[in-house]
Motif scaffolding. Sequence first.
Motif, PDB file in Angstrom:
ATOM      1  N   LYS A 251       0.331  -1.003  -0.100  1.00 11.67           N
ATOM      2  CA  LYS A 251      -0.137  -0.179   0.333  1.00 11.67           C
ATOM      3  C   LYS A 251       0.665   1.039   0.093  1.00 11.67           C
ATOM      4  O   LYS A 251       0.307   2.795  -0.172  1.00 11.67           O
ATOM      5  CB  LYS A 251      -1.045   0.021   1.053  1.00 11.67           C
ATOM      6  CG  LYS A 251      -2.001  -0.877   1.263  1.00 11.67           C
ATOM      7  CD  LYS A 251      -2.640  -1.274   2.233  1.00 11.67           C
ATOM      8  CE  LYS A 251      -3.831  -2.004   2.406  1.00 11.67           C
ATOM      9  NZ  LYS A 251      -4.548  -2.455   1.329  1.00 11.67           N
ATOM     10  N   ARG A 254       0.216   3.717  -2.755  1.00 13.48           N
ATOM     11  CA  ARG A 254      -1.189   5.479  -1.560  1.00 13.48           C
ATOM     12  C   ARG A 254      -0.813   5.924  -0.787  1.00 13.48           C
ATOM     13  O   ARG A 254      -1.344   7.142  -1.206  1.00 13.48           O
ATOM     14  CB  ARG A 254      -2.329   4.181  -2.218  1.00 13.48           C
ATOM     15  CG  ARG A 254      -2.636   3.235  -3.065  1.00 13.48           C
ATOM     16  CD  ARG A 254      -3.189   2.641  -2.466  1.00 13.48           C
ATOM     17  NE  ARG A 254      -4.515   2.028  -1.675  1.00 13.48           N
ATOM     18  CZ  ARG A 254      -5.086   1.667  -1.408  1.00 13.48           C
ATOM     19  NH1 ARG A 254      -5.531   0.369  -1.089  1.00 13.48           N
ATOM     20  NH2 ARG A 254      -7.126   2.510  -1.334  1.00 13.48           N
ATOM     21  N   TYR A 255      -0.808   5.834  -0.052  1.00 16.76           N
ATOM     22  CA  TYR A 255       0.136   6.486   1.161  1.00 16.76           C
ATOM     23  C   TYR A 255       0.812   7.277   0.513  1.00 16.76           C
ATOM     24  O   TYR A 255       0.998   8.454   0.857  1.00 16.76           O
ATOM     25  CB  TYR A 255       1.423   6.378   2.632  1.00 16.76           C
ATOM     26  CG  TYR A 255       0.324   4.964   2.499  1.00 16.76           C
ATOM     27  CD1 TYR A 255      -0.031   5.410   4.521  1.00 16.76           C
ATOM     28  CD2 TYR A 255      -0.183   3.396   2.374  1.00 16.76           C
ATOM     29  CE1 TYR A 255      -1.241   5.262   4.758  1.00 16.76           C
ATOM     30  CE2 TYR A 255      -0.169   2.890   3.311  1.00 16.76           C
ATOM     31  CZ  TYR A 255      -0.949   3.145   4.695  1.00 16.76           C
ATOM     32  OH  TYR A 255      -1.699   2.473   5.620  1.00 16.76           O
ATOM     33  N   GLU A 256       2.070   7.575  -0.481  1.00 22.16           N
ATOM     34  CA  GLU A 256       2.672   8.931  -0.904  1.00 22.16           C
ATOM     35  C   GLU A 256       2.197   9.268  -1.548  1.00 22.16           C
ATOM     36  O   GLU A 256       2.120  10.614  -2.024  1.00 22.16           O
ATOM     37  CB  GLU A 256       3.733   7.813  -2.182  1.00 22.16           C
ATOM     38  CG  GLU A 256       4.761   6.954  -0.711  1.00 22.16           C
ATOM     39  CD  GLU A 256       6.319   6.666  -1.849  1.00 22.16           C
ATOM     40  OE1 GLU A 256       5.917   5.810  -3.244  1.00 22.16           O
ATOM     41  OE2 GLU A 256       7.148   5.816  -1.403  1.00 22.16           O
ATOM     42  N   GLU A 257       1.071   8.750  -2.790  1.00 23.21           N
ATOM     43  CA  GLU A 257       0.274   9.939  -3.899  1.00 23.21           C
ATOM     44  C   GLU A 257      -0.407  10.531  -2.679  1.00 23.21           C
ATOM     45  O   GLU A 257      -1.090  11.429  -3.278  1.00 23.21           O
ATOM     46  CB  GLU A 257      -0.727   8.448  -4.119  1.00 23.21           C
ATOM     47  CG  GLU A 257      -1.517   9.001  -5.561  1.00 23.21           C
ATOM     48  CD  GLU A 257      -2.481   8.121  -5.487  1.00 23.21           C
ATOM     49  OE1 GLU A 257      -3.536   9.008  -6.793  1.00 23.21           O
ATOM     50  OE2 GLU A 257      -2.219   6.973  -6.020  1.00 23.21           O
ATOM     51  N   LEU A 258      -1.400   9.974  -1.619  1.00 20.83           N
ATOM     52  CA  LEU A 258      -1.776  10.645  -0.416  1.00 20.83           C
ATOM     53  C   LEU A 258      -1.270  12.159   0.237  1.00 20.83           C
ATOM     54  O   LEU A 258      -1.679  13.416  -0.169  1.00 20.83           O
ATOM     55  CB  LEU A 258      -2.578  10.009   0.182  1.00 20.83           C
ATOM     56  CG  LEU A 258      -3.237  10.529   1.326  1.00 20.83           C
ATOM     57  CD1 LEU A 258      -4.931  11.285   0.667  1.00 20.83           C
ATOM     58  CD2 LEU A 258      -4.129   9.674   2.521  1.00 20.83           C
ATOM     59  N   LEU A 259      -0.480  11.756   0.420  1.00 18.43           N
ATOM     60  CA  LEU A 259       1.176  13.037   0.750  1.00 18.43           C
ATOM     61  C   LEU A 259       1.192  14.124  -0.096  1.00 18.43           C
ATOM     62  O   LEU A 259       1.366  14.987  -0.151  1.00 18.43           O
ATOM     63  CB  LEU A 259       2.120  12.441   1.411  1.00 18.43           C
ATOM     64  CG  LEU A 259       2.468  11.451   2.580  1.00 18.43           C
ATOM     65  CD1 LEU A 259       3.687  10.806   2.473  1.00 18.43           C
ATOM     66  CD2 LEU A 259       1.830  12.142   3.565  1.00 18.43           C
ATOM     67  N   GLU A 261      -0.468  15.133  -2.988  1.00 20.83           N
ATOM     68  CA  GLU A 261      -2.135  15.216  -3.145  1.00 20.83           C
ATOM     69  C   GLU A 261      -3.045  15.939  -2.134  1.00 20.83           C
ATOM     70  O   GLU A 261      -3.196  17.407  -2.644  1.00 20.83           O
ATOM     71  CB  GLU A 261      -2.817  14.371  -3.265  1.00 20.83           C
ATOM     72  CG  GLU A 261      -2.929  13.140  -4.936  1.00 20.83           C
ATOM     73  CD  GLU A 261      -3.743  12.574  -4.721  1.00 20.83           C
ATOM     74  OE1 GLU A 261      -5.021  12.229  -3.699  1.00 20.83           O
ATOM     75  OE2 GLU A 261      -4.214  11.561  -6.471  1.00 20.83           O
ATOM     76  N   THR A 262      -2.126  15.752  -0.522  1.00 22.93           N
ATOM     77  CA  THR A 262      -2.751  17.086   0.085  1.00 22.93           C
ATOM     78  C   THR A 262      -1.568  17.694   0.120  1.00 22.93           C
ATOM     79  O   THR A 262      -1.898  18.563   1.453  1.00 22.93           O
ATOM     80  CB  THR A 262      -2.737  16.190   1.483  1.00 22.93           C
ATOM     81  OG1 THR A 262      -1.769  15.428   1.526  1.00 22.93           O
ATOM     82  CG2 THR A 262      -3.825  14.834   1.151  1.00 22.93           C
TER      83      THR A 262
END
Length: 302
Positions: A251, A254-259, A261-262
């Motif tokens: 996962k 997905r964590y890196e993508e979330l970081l 994007e936010t």
Amino acid sequence: MPGRHAKVIVDPAVPGDAAALLRDNRKVLVRIHAGWAPAYKRPRPLAGTVARLAATATAVAAIVYGLALFVAERYTPFVVIMTGAALLIVSVLLRPRPDAEVERRRALEQDVHDAARRHEGHYVLRDELDEPARSLMFRAQVAIEQVMDSRVNAEGLLDDVRNAVMLPAQEWEIGRLLAKLSQLRAEHQEVVSEGVTPEVAAVAEPLAHALDGSQQAVLARVEALERYAGHVADAERAYRARHQIERLSAKLPRYEELLAETGADGSAVPELGRLADDADRLEQALRDSVSSAHEAFRHLKG
């Protein structure tokens, strides 16, 4: 593995069906060991059916004969014959039949009694063990259950085939020895509790030491099982942790993508980058603990 924590410990040499019958019917075995034996014979349903058919055929023949008497206007014998036929039919219809549940229970008790006699000396009731022996038996069964229920055993990381053979044999050997030890200990206590002379005490004391020595020898067997189970538990923890790390690592994008994007600071989750290293360390820990378990198993066999 059947029989874990079982109150009836059965020699693995006993056939599976008979072993299951003994394990599942401890209360009947306790009664058998107290001197009980089934006083009834096995039901013979075929004989009962034949008797009912014979009575019915006799009644039908009597009715036919009675009708012939009626046609011949011989009324008195007709009444006698028909009355007899009616009574015979009523006796067949009203004949009490054994309750099915009672018959099933009796048949089961007879089967257990037969199996107990046939395999005498090849099973042990935990009720037969004294308190110290019962405690050791329970410890052995807990250790065996821990090994057999582990994921590392199910996944074949241990020698699951040898476990399935070796561990029931260990359980039986421990149970057999503890039963003998309990019996001798009870007999010894019965004698010395009556009060002994110095001459008898001189004989009884080394016998008591022999009993203590046997207890320690069985304890050593149980502790070897527990050490093996401990190594398996270590492997189990490493196995579970490794799979959790693998799931988290999958996962990570997905964590890196979330970081990203936010716009969050990447250092807010500093442990993410260490997942791969943690997975490598857990893989090595798993290999080490499985190797230790194999080594403990070899000592267990000895």
